[in-house]
Design an enzyme around this catalytic site. Structure first.
Site, mmCIF file in Angstrom:
data_model
loop_
_atom_site.group_PDB
_atom_site.id
_atom_site.type_symbol
_atom_site.label_atom_id
_atom_site.label_comp_id
_atom_site.label_asym_id
_atom_site.label_seq_id
_atom_site.Cartn_x
_atom_site.Cartn_y
_atom_site.Cartn_z
ATOM 1 N N LYS A 110 -58.717 -44.510 -28.596
ATOM 2 C CA LYS A 110 -58.999 -43.535 -29.655
ATOM 3 C C LYS A 110 -60.473 -43.639 -29.996
ATOM 4 O O LYS A 110 -61.032 -44.746 -29.973
ATOM 5 C CB LYS A 110 -58.186 -43.878 -30.911
ATOM 6 N N ARG B 174 -62.825 -51.845 -32.529
ATOM 7 C CA ARG B 174 -61.715 -52.535 -33.185
ATOM 8 C C ARG B 174 -61.208 -53.620 -32.240
ATOM 9 O O ARG B 174 -60.869 -53.353 -31.087
ATOM 10 C CB ARG B 174 -60.584 -51.562 -33.479
ATOM 11 N N HIS C 218 -53.793 -55.595 -39.605
ATOM 12 C CA HIS C 218 -54.080 -54.400 -40.421
ATOM 13 C C HIS C 218 -55.142 -54.714 -41.484
ATOM 14 O O HIS C 218 -55.214 -54.026 -42.510
ATOM 15 C CB HIS C 218 -52.828 -53.896 -41.175
ATOM 16 N N HIS D 182 -48.876 -51.168 -46.273
ATOM 17 C CA HIS D 182 -49.276 -50.346 -45.116
ATOM 18 C C HIS D 182 -47.994 -50.073 -44.334
ATOM 19 O O HIS D 182 -47.499 -50.936 -43.612
ATOM 20 C CB HIS D 182 -50.304 -51.114 -44.274
ATOM 21 N N ASN E 230 -45.863 -47.116 -38.274
ATOM 22 C CA ASN E 230 -45.012 -47.598 -37.205
ATOM 23 C C ASN E 230 -45.066 -49.127 -37.182
ATOM 24 O O ASN E 230 -44.049 -49.803 -37.153
ATOM 25 C CB ASN E 230 -45.537 -46.985 -35.910
ATOM 26 N N GLY E 231 -46.292 -49.659 -37.240
ATOM 27 C CA GLY E 231 -46.484 -51.072 -37.570
ATOM 28 C C GLY E 231 -46.598 -51.122 -39.087
ATOM 29 O O GLY E 231 -47.144 -50.204 -39.683
ATOM 30 N N ASP F 82 -39.294 -43.120 -35.140
ATOM 31 C CA ASP F 82 -39.989 -42.210 -36.043
ATOM 32 C C ASP F 82 -39.140 -41.977 -37.288
ATOM 33 O O ASP F 82 -38.002 -41.515 -37.181
ATOM 34 C CB ASP F 82 -40.269 -40.880 -35.327
ATOM 35 N N PHE F 83 -39.710 -42.283 -38.448
ATOM 36 C CA PHE F 83 -38.942 -42.219 -39.698
ATOM 37 C C PHE F 83 -38.405 -40.812 -39.968
ATOM 38 O O PHE F 83 -37.353 -40.658 -40.586
ATOM 39 C CB PHE F 83 -39.809 -42.699 -40.871
ATOM 40 N N ARG F 84 -39.131 -39.807 -39.507
ATOM 41 C CA ARG F 84 -38.656 -38.440 -39.761
ATOM 42 C C ARG F 84 -37.365 -38.168 -39.003
ATOM 43 O O ARG F 84 -36.422 -37.571 -39.535
ATOM 44 C CB ARG F 84 -39.728 -37.418 -39.355
ATOM 45 N N GLU G 216 -48.209 -42.780 -46.864
ATOM 46 C CA GLU G 216 -49.021 -41.652 -47.326
ATOM 47 C C GLU G 216 -48.213 -40.361 -47.456
ATOM 48 O O GLU G 216 -48.538 -39.500 -48.268
ATOM 49 C CB GLU G 216 -50.161 -41.385 -46.319
HETATM 50 P P1 ADP Z 1 -49.230 -46.332 -36.381
HETATM 51 O O1 ADP Z 1 -50.700 -46.127 -36.670
HETATM 52 O O2 ADP Z 1 -48.743 -47.720 -36.649
HETATM 53 O O3 ADP Z 1 -48.759 -45.770 -35.080
HETATM 54 P P2 ADP Z 1 -48.808 -44.409 -38.501
HETATM 55 O O4 ADP Z 1 -49.484 -45.007 -39.674
HETATM 56 O O5 ADP Z 1 -49.443 -43.230 -37.841
HETATM 57 O O6 ADP Z 1 -48.416 -45.501 -37.451
HETATM 58 O O7 ADP Z 1 -47.332 -43.999 -38.977
HETATM 59 C C1 ADP Z 1 -46.429 -43.431 -38.089
HETATM 60 C C2 ADP Z 1 -45.077 -43.304 -38.796
HETATM 61 O O8 ADP Z 1 -45.236 -42.500 -39.967
HETATM 62 C C3 ADP Z 1 -44.020 -42.629 -37.934
HETATM 63 O O9 ADP Z 1 -42.858 -43.425 -37.890
HETATM 64 C C4 ADP Z 1 -43.734 -41.356 -38.679
HETATM 65 O O10 ADP Z 1 -42.391 -41.033 -38.628
HETATM 66 C C5 ADP Z 1 -44.103 -41.687 -40.093
HETATM 67 N N1 ADP Z 1 -44.366 -40.454 -40.854
HETATM 68 C C6 ADP Z 1 -45.389 -39.612 -40.743
HETATM 69 N N2 ADP Z 1 -45.233 -38.567 -41.602
HETATM 70 C C7 ADP Z 1 -44.053 -38.768 -42.252
HETATM 71 C C8 ADP Z 1 -43.322 -38.066 -43.249
HETATM 72 N N3 ADP Z 1 -43.762 -36.936 -43.756
HETATM 73 N N4 ADP Z 1 -42.153 -38.583 -43.646
HETATM 74 C C9 ADP Z 1 -41.698 -39.737 -43.145
HETATM 75 N N5 ADP Z 1 -42.340 -40.447 -42.212
HETATM 76 C C10 ADP Z 1 -43.503 -39.990 -41.771
#
Ligand code: ADP
Length: 396
Positions: free
Chosen positions: A14, A90, A179, A207, A210-211, A282-284, A333
């Site tokens: 990235k 990083r 983190h 924080h 995903n992590g 994925d939480f969604r 967030e």
């Molecule tokens: P990483 O950087 O560790 O990969 P992120 O901070 O990008 O992770 O977070 C990814 C997670 O955030 C995913 O599991 C995703 O489902 C969750 N996420 C993003 N938007 C939403 C939302 N609106 N509701 C619930 N979970 C969300």
């Protein structure tokens, strides 16, 4: 100064180009499938994503392609590479050697290599990015920013494991935490939002991505954090188990005739809310499954939330109080319902969430009610900006 921020994984990279004076992102992007075939997503500020599939046999080629994009006549954001003043990298594991960011020298590279025993996938990838940039931009100063550095202020009582002391003395086995860049950034922002000196505050940063990790920040310093020797400890995460009884490793190894490494791989990649729900990391997706009546999905989310709640309680105890609790990263967030559920356990702290204020997604906001004894905050993290700030501070 324009700073190129690089976050290099084993097959992905990235990047962001940040103007340090305005703190604006000039362009950002992602190289994926490095060493396989190659896929690039490049996004100059104010424009849409540009996708292409240039061959990326290695990281050096990928970074060369990124530099071409940044200077491209049509989609570029600088006239020439001379406009870039420094590169910030990083690096995941800095062990006990790195308590803050530093200019990259041969000595630093050697020490990062030594820390690779605890981050065998991440540190070598970070160094490949460093070397590729050094070859392509030999005269540019480069800075290493470590995920572990912010947590080096943890006291011994917080970082020691209850195992024979020789494993710490001889092998450096202790809790390091990760983190750190995010926890430092978010705790700093929290103090700014509250209009207080961070030295006078006890902050718990959650924080939740995903992590996921929770950190106790007292007077601006990390005093405890939920991740350990590796990012596997602590919260239940997307695919990581978090805390468990270590005897489980032996049990699964015996039952399935697996090595310890194979079991740890299951704990890292097939566990967490993914393993519990059987649906997704994925939480969604898991929420959607819960709404359709999937009980295991609901139980996975409840267990995730409960673990966060327990860490908040532990860190309020560790600091003998808490002034602010900040939520950040993908879930923290964006997911107001999860924030509300976590906060529903915090009445004993006098923490009260305001459901209207909590209706925020991806923006910084105070989400507690006016009579809450603890400030509850939603704060988008920005690890790249933190890396750019550290880089400028060191090269100036
Ligand atoms: P990483 O950087 O560790 O990969 P992120 O901070 O990008 O992770 O977070 C990814 C997670 O955030 C995913 O599991 C995703 O489902 C969750 N996420 C993003 N938007 C939403 C939302 N609106 N509701 C619930 N979970 C969300």
């Amino acid at each position: 100064m324009k700073v190129l921020v690089i976050n290099c994984g084993s097959s992905s990279l990235k990047y962001q180009l940040i103007d340090s004076e305005t703190e604006q992102v000039l362009a950002k992007g992602l190289c994926e499938r490095i060493g396989i075939d190659g896929a690039l997503t490049h996004q100059p500020a104010g424009k849409g994503k540009i996708k292409s599939e240039p061959a990326m046999p290695d990281h050096k080629t990928a970074i060369g392609i990124v530099l071409e994009q940044l200077t491209d006549k049509e989609n570029g954001v600088v006239e020439s590479l001379d406009e870039i003043g420094a590169v910030g990298h990083r690096i995941v594991h800095g062990g006990e050697k790195f308590t803050k960011s530093c200019i990259i020298t041969d000595e630093v590279i050697k020490e990062v290599e030594e820390c690779s025993v605890f981050a065998p996938l991440h540190n070598p990838a970070g160094l490949i990015g460093v070397r590729a940039c050094q070859e392509l931009m030999p005269n540019l100063p480069m800075v290493a920013v470590f995920d572990t550095a912010f947590h080096q202020t943890m006291p011994e009582k917080a970082y020691l494991y209850g195992i024979p002391r020789k494993y710490y003395d001889e092998d450096g086995i202790r809790r390091y935490g990760f983190h750190g860049t995010s926890h430092q950034f978010v705790s700093g922002e929290a103090a700014k939002m509250l209009g207080k000196d961070i030295k006078d505050l006890k902050i718990i940063v959650c924080h939740l991505g995903n992590g996921a990790s929770v950190t106790a920040v007292e007077g601006g310093k990390s005093v405890d954090t939920s991740m350990g020797l590796t990012p596997l400890e602590g919260l239940i995460m997307g695919t990581r188990s978090g805390d468990l009884d270590p005897a489980i490793i032996e049990f699964i190894a015996n039952k399935e005739n697996k090595t310890a490494s194979e079991v740890v791989n299951i704990l890292n990649k097939e566990s967490g809310v993914y393993g519990l729900s059987g649906v997704s990391s994925d939480f969604r997706d898991i929420k959607a499954a819960e709404n359709e009546g999937n009980k295991a999905a609901g139980a996975a989310l409840d267990a995730f939330i409960y673990r966060v709640v327990k860490y908040i309680g532990a860190y309020a105890a560790a600091m003998n109080g808490v002034d602010a609790i900040a939520f950040t990263a993908g879930v923290g967030e964006n997911d107001d319902a999860t924030r509300a559920e976590i906060c529903s356990y915090l009445g004993y702290l006098g923490a009260k969430i305001d459901s209207e204020k909590n209706d925020v997604h991806g923006e910084a906001a105070v989400i507690s009610s006016d009579d809450s004894r603890v400030a509850l905050l939603c704060i988008p993290t920005n690890e790249e900006l933190m890396i750019a700030r550290d880089t400028v501070a060191l090269v100036k």
